[in-house]
Design a protein around this motif. Structure first.
Motif, PDB file in Angstrom:
ATOM      1  N   LEU A  44      -4.606   4.281  -5.200  1.00 21.95           N
ATOM      2  CA  LEU A  44      -3.715   4.526  -4.069  1.00 21.95           C
ATOM      3  C   LEU A  44      -3.668   6.007  -3.714  1.00 21.95           C
ATOM      4  O   LEU A  44      -3.607   6.366  -2.539  1.00 21.95           O
ATOM      5  N   GLN A  48      -4.881   7.420  -0.018  1.00 23.59           N
ATOM      6  CA  GLN A  48      -3.896   7.996   0.896  1.00 23.59           C
ATOM      7  C   GLN A  48      -3.933   9.509   0.976  1.00 23.59           C
ATOM      8  O   GLN A  48      -3.546  10.086   1.980  1.00 23.59           O
ATOM      9  N   ASN A  69      -6.207   1.825   4.427  1.00 25.95           N
ATOM     10  CA  ASN A  69      -4.812   1.972   4.032  1.00 25.95           C
ATOM     11  C   ASN A  69      -3.977   0.790   4.503  1.00 25.95           C
ATOM     12  O   ASN A  69      -3.055   0.357   3.803  1.00 25.95           O
ATOM     13  N   ASP A  73      -1.766  -1.811   2.217  1.00 28.02           N
ATOM     14  CA  ASP A  73      -0.399  -2.226   2.549  1.00 28.02           C
ATOM     15  C   ASP A  73      -0.272  -3.745   2.522  1.00 28.02           C
ATOM     16  O   ASP A  73       0.743  -4.286   2.067  1.00 28.02           O
ATOM     17  N   LEU A  76       0.032  -4.949  -1.084  1.00 28.76           N
ATOM     18  CA  LEU A  76       1.373  -4.721  -1.613  1.00 28.76           C
ATOM     19  C   LEU A  76       2.379  -5.699  -1.011  1.00 28.76           C
ATOM     20  O   LEU A  76       3.257  -6.205  -1.706  1.00 28.76           O
ATOM     21  N   LYS A 120       2.993   4.307  -1.639  1.00 30.57           N
ATOM     22  CA  LYS A 120       2.452   3.014  -2.072  1.00 30.57           C
ATOM     23  C   LYS A 120       2.603   2.833  -3.583  1.00 30.57           C
ATOM     24  O   LYS A 120       2.877   1.726  -4.060  1.00 30.57           O
ATOM     25  N   ARG A 123       6.040   1.722  -4.229  1.00 29.41           N
ATOM     26  CA  ARG A 123       6.205   0.283  -3.965  1.00 29.41           C
ATOM     27  C   ARG A 123       5.655  -0.553  -5.114  1.00 29.41           C
ATOM     28  O   ARG A 123       6.245  -1.570  -5.481  1.00 29.41           O
ATOM     29  N   TYR A 124       4.529  -0.124  -5.672  1.00 27.36           N
ATOM     30  CA  TYR A 124       3.956  -0.887  -6.779  1.00 27.36           C
ATOM     31  C   TYR A 124       4.855  -0.810  -8.017  1.00 27.36           C
ATOM     32  O   TYR A 124       5.037  -1.811  -8.719  1.00 27.36           O
TER      33      TYR A 124
END
Length: 218
Positions: A44, A48, A69, A73, A76, A120, A123-124
């Motif tokens: 990631l 990014q 990217n 998303d 995720l 990201k 989020r993970y």
């Protein structure tokens, strides 16, 4: 007396990070973290950040970089939706039970102070927290007699597969991001690669678009 430097040189290596104390109690969530997080974070970060500092090459292929990217998303989002679906299924099963497994404990919960480099990755990490909570609910449902041994084992295994499947694709793409590019972009940037398979493209299934996560029947 030591003389003071009037105008010292200051190091400019400071980076922005998100501090996230990841606490996990279940064995399945801890194993998933150990097997996936470092590779996910690296992939990631590469997607990014690194591709954005390649100068003219990144600007030339900005559209394809944005597509990669967007695909990350999507992966995720699929993980988040899968966890929400599992939570909904458990809530229905537990609502039908009058028992409460308040005595469920875990012998070796752990906390990892993560320093996350991208949104990201944040989020993970949050998805890993949700995974741990879902596995705890599964354990409670098992102790309550709401689910059978086989159901518990099956759903634990399914959750683990749902997390490791996208990681394999992210890791394969990290291998082919040469000069911050996806496979097709790398060929356009370097015509000598035309007709030659790049690392990660020998997989039987296409890397993008990602395959839908297999969900158990509710």
């Amino acid at each position: 007396m030591t003389a003071m430097t009037p105008h010292p040189h200051l190091p400019d290596r400071s980076q922005v990070l998100w501090s996230y104390p990841l606490t996990l109690a279940t064995r399945g969530a801890i194993q998933t973290y150990n097997r996936t997080f470092r590779r996910v974070d690296a992939a990631l970060y590469l997607a990014q950040i690194i591709v954005r500092v390649q100068g003219a090459a990144s600007r030339q292929f900005a559209h394809e970089i944005d597509q990669v990217n967007a695909a990350l998303d999507d992966e995720l989002r699929r993980l988040e939706e899968m966890l929400a679906s599992q939570h909904g299924w458990l809530a229905k099963r537990l609502a039908a039970s009058t028992a409460e497994a308040e005595g469920v404990i875990y012998t070796d919960p752990v906390t990892a102070p993560l320093a996350l480099r991208t949104p990201k990755a944040r989020r993970y990490a949050q998805a890993l927290t949700t995974l741990d909570q879902t596995l705890q609910h599964l354990d409670c449902a098992w102790y309550d007699g709401v689910i059978t041994d086989n159901e518990r084992l099956q759903r634990n295994a399914q959750l683990a597969r749902d997390f490791t499947a996208p990681v394999a694709r992210w890791n394969a793409w990290r291998a082919v991001w040469r000069n911050g590019c996806a496979p097709t972009t790398a060929r356009r940037a370097n015509p000598s690669l035309e007709g030659r398979p790049l690392r990660g493209e020998s997989l039987k299934q296409p890397l993008w678009p990602p395959r839908p996560i297999n969900r158990l029947r509710m």
